[in-house]
Design an enzyme around this catalytic site. Structure first.
Site, PDB file in Angstrom:
ATOM      1  N   THR A 172      12.269   8.688  32.990  1.00  0.00           N
ATOM      2  CA  THR A 172      12.754  10.028  32.619  1.00  0.00           C
ATOM      3  C   THR A 172      11.751  11.052  33.144  1.00  0.00           C
ATOM      4  OG1 THR A 172      13.952   9.312  30.670  1.00  0.00           O
ATOM      5  CG2 THR A 172      13.024  11.533  30.556  1.00  0.00           C
ATOM      6  N   ARG A 200      26.728   7.669  24.980  1.00  0.00           N
ATOM      7  CA  ARG A 200      25.466   7.803  24.227  1.00  0.00           C
ATOM      8  C   ARG A 200      24.718   9.050  24.702  1.00  0.00           C
ATOM      9  NH1 ARG A 200      19.730   7.861  25.777  1.00  0.00           N
ATOM     10  NH2 ARG A 200      18.559   7.101  23.998  1.00  0.00           N
ATOM     11  N   VAL A 201      24.178   9.817  23.764  1.00  0.00           N
ATOM     12  CA  VAL A 201      23.370  10.983  24.098  1.00  0.00           C
ATOM     13  C   VAL A 201      21.968  10.768  23.528  1.00  0.00           C
ATOM     14  CG1 VAL A 201      23.062  13.464  23.752  1.00  0.00           C
ATOM     15  CG2 VAL A 201      25.355  12.535  24.151  1.00  0.00           C
ATOM     16  N   GLY A 202      20.947  10.989  24.352  1.00  0.00           N
ATOM     17  CA  GLY A 202      19.566  10.812  23.892  1.00  0.00           C
ATOM     18  C   GLY A 202      18.885  12.142  23.630  1.00  0.00           C
ATOM     19  N   ASP A 203      17.602  12.055  23.370  1.00  0.00           N
ATOM     20  CA  ASP A 203      16.813  13.241  23.026  1.00  0.00           C
ATOM     21  C   ASP A 203      16.702  14.248  24.161  1.00  0.00           C
ATOM     22  OD1 ASP A 203      15.116  11.015  24.153  1.00  0.00           O
ATOM     23  OD2 ASP A 203      13.719  12.701  24.319  1.00  0.00           O
ATOM     24  N   THR A 223       9.490  11.908  26.164  1.00  0.00           N
ATOM     25  CA  THR A 223      10.100  10.756  26.819  1.00  0.00           C
ATOM     26  C   THR A 223       9.848   9.517  25.969  1.00  0.00           C
ATOM     27  OG1 THR A 223       9.948   9.285  28.730  1.00  0.00           O
ATOM     28  CG2 THR A 223       8.017  10.627  28.278  1.00  0.00           C
ATOM     29  N   GLY A 224      10.755   8.567  26.073  1.00  0.00           N
ATOM     30  CA  GLY A 224      10.598   7.341  25.294  1.00  0.00           C
ATOM     31  C   GLY A 224      11.885   6.995  24.574  1.00  0.00           C
ATOM     32  N   GLY A 226      14.785   7.371  22.758  1.00  0.00           N
ATOM     33  CA  GLY A 226      15.468   8.620  22.417  1.00  0.00           C
ATOM     34  C   GLY A 226      15.914   8.692  20.974  1.00  0.00           C
TER      35      GLY A 226
HETATM   36  N1  ASP Z   1      14.205   9.546  26.129  1.00  0.00           N
HETATM   37  C1  ASP Z   1      15.138   9.060  27.090  1.00  0.00           C
HETATM   38  C2  ASP Z   1      16.420   8.718  26.373  1.00  0.00           C
HETATM   39  O1  ASP Z   1      16.369   8.142  25.317  1.00  0.00           O
HETATM   40  C3  ASP Z   1      14.685   7.843  27.840  1.00  0.00           C
HETATM   41  C4  ASP Z   1      13.266   7.878  28.357  1.00  0.00           C
HETATM   42  O2  ASP Z   1      12.556   8.842  28.158  1.00  0.00           O
HETATM   43  O3  ASP Z   1      12.858   6.884  29.003  1.00  0.00           O
HETATM   44  O4  ASP Z   1      17.485   8.946  26.916  1.00  0.00           O
END
Ligand code: ASP
Length: 303
Positions: A172, A200-203, A223-224, A226
């Protein structure tokens, strides 16, 4: 948080920091190093020419979306169904203006550019899926061949995922910048998590979670994991820590501890405070970061 309307006008020393995702594979560190270096320079060129923070973070994130080594734009991970759906958000911290897209079908190479148009529309903050695509078309964002966004690396990862559902994520991208007029902006873009369910929706699409900016305090891109980042509203909490501690590295570290302990997830974040001091932290083995400011002859890539 207070709005920067109360902030005294001042000439600031500009600065920009970018990341290339927590969870990056350390064996590919040299490639990521090159990518974040090029991206921070793309953003820095804007700031050095007297441009605004919003243009700088968009420019840096576009560079990373165009780089197939990162999980954003071209190079995005695939959903369970083998498609690409992207999330992106962008925010400027003077008037707390923001824009975001989520589950954007993979025929747009630069999702952050659509998020920026949403911000500029001033009508909505977040558009999703086909609505986001229709909006992108209506404002003239070019479409691309969906196959051009799918890389061999992600095709292989998708095939591996069928055998090992724990295939690592990572890649990301995000950027945070302060410009000369004291405006702070932040942006984040991602293909999400490998093998995610369609829809799916992430952070990264959510203001306050993956992205936040308040020019009176600072800006942040996360990042990480979500779902964990969303649970603890990590971006906004990180700026709260920054306000309390007035130390960007310490605030980043405490925010990552929060993610691990309360969110029960892994990840990292980058920050810039209102003075332009950068901070970053991650709980993962590698989060590519690059920093640029007038005090540096060339980008600092601390990993
Ligand atoms: N945070 C991102 C998500 O969950 C993924 C990532 O940062 O690797 O979509």
């Amino acid at each position: 948080m207070s709005s920067s309307a109360e902030r005294a006008p001042a000439i600031r020393v500009p600065a920009i920091v970018v990341h290339g995702g927590a969870g990056a594979d350390p064996s590919q560190a040299p490639e990521f190093r090159q990518g974040v270096r090029a991206a921070v320079l793309a953003g820095w060129r804007v700031l050095a020419a007297g441009g605004g923070a919003l243009d700088a973070v968009e420019g840096a994130v576009r560079a990373l979306e165009d780089d197939p080594r990162f999980n954003a734009g071209r190079g995005s991970v695939l959903t369970r169904d083998g498609t690409i759906e992207t999330d992106a958000s962008i925010m400027e911290g003077d008037r707390l203006q923001c824009g975001a897209v989520a589950a954007l079908p993979g025929i747009v190479a630069n999702p952050v550019a659509v998020a920026r148009k949403v911000l500029e529309s001033r009508q909505h903050v977040l558009l999703v899926a086909h609505g986001a695509l229709a909006f992108a078309r209506s404002v003239g964002i070019p479409e691309c061949d969906p196959a051009s966004l799918v890389t061999d690396r992600q095709r292989k990862r998708h095939a591996e995922l069928a055998r090992t559902p724990t295939s690592p994520g990572g890649g990301t991208v995000g950027a945070v910048a302060l410009d000369r007029s004291g405006t702070i902006a932040a942006a984040t873009s991602t293909g999400g998590t490998p093998g995610k369910l369609p829809g799916r929706v992430g952070d990264s699409a959510l203001i306050g979670c993956g992205t936040y900016a308040d020019s009176s305090l600072g800006g942040v891109s996360c990042t990480g994991d979500g779902e964990a980042i969303i649970r603890v509203v990590l971006g906004h909490r990180a700026l709260r820590y920054l306000k309390d501690a007035d130390d960007p590295d310490y605030a980043a570290k405490v925010a990552v501890d929060l993610l691990v302990e309360e969110g029960v997830g892994q990840g990292g974040l980058i920050l810039i405070d209102w003075r332009g001091r950068p901070g970053y932290a991650t709980s993962t083995r590698l989060m590519p970061v690059a920093i640029m400011s007038p005090a540096l002859d060339e980008p600092r890539v601390p990993f």
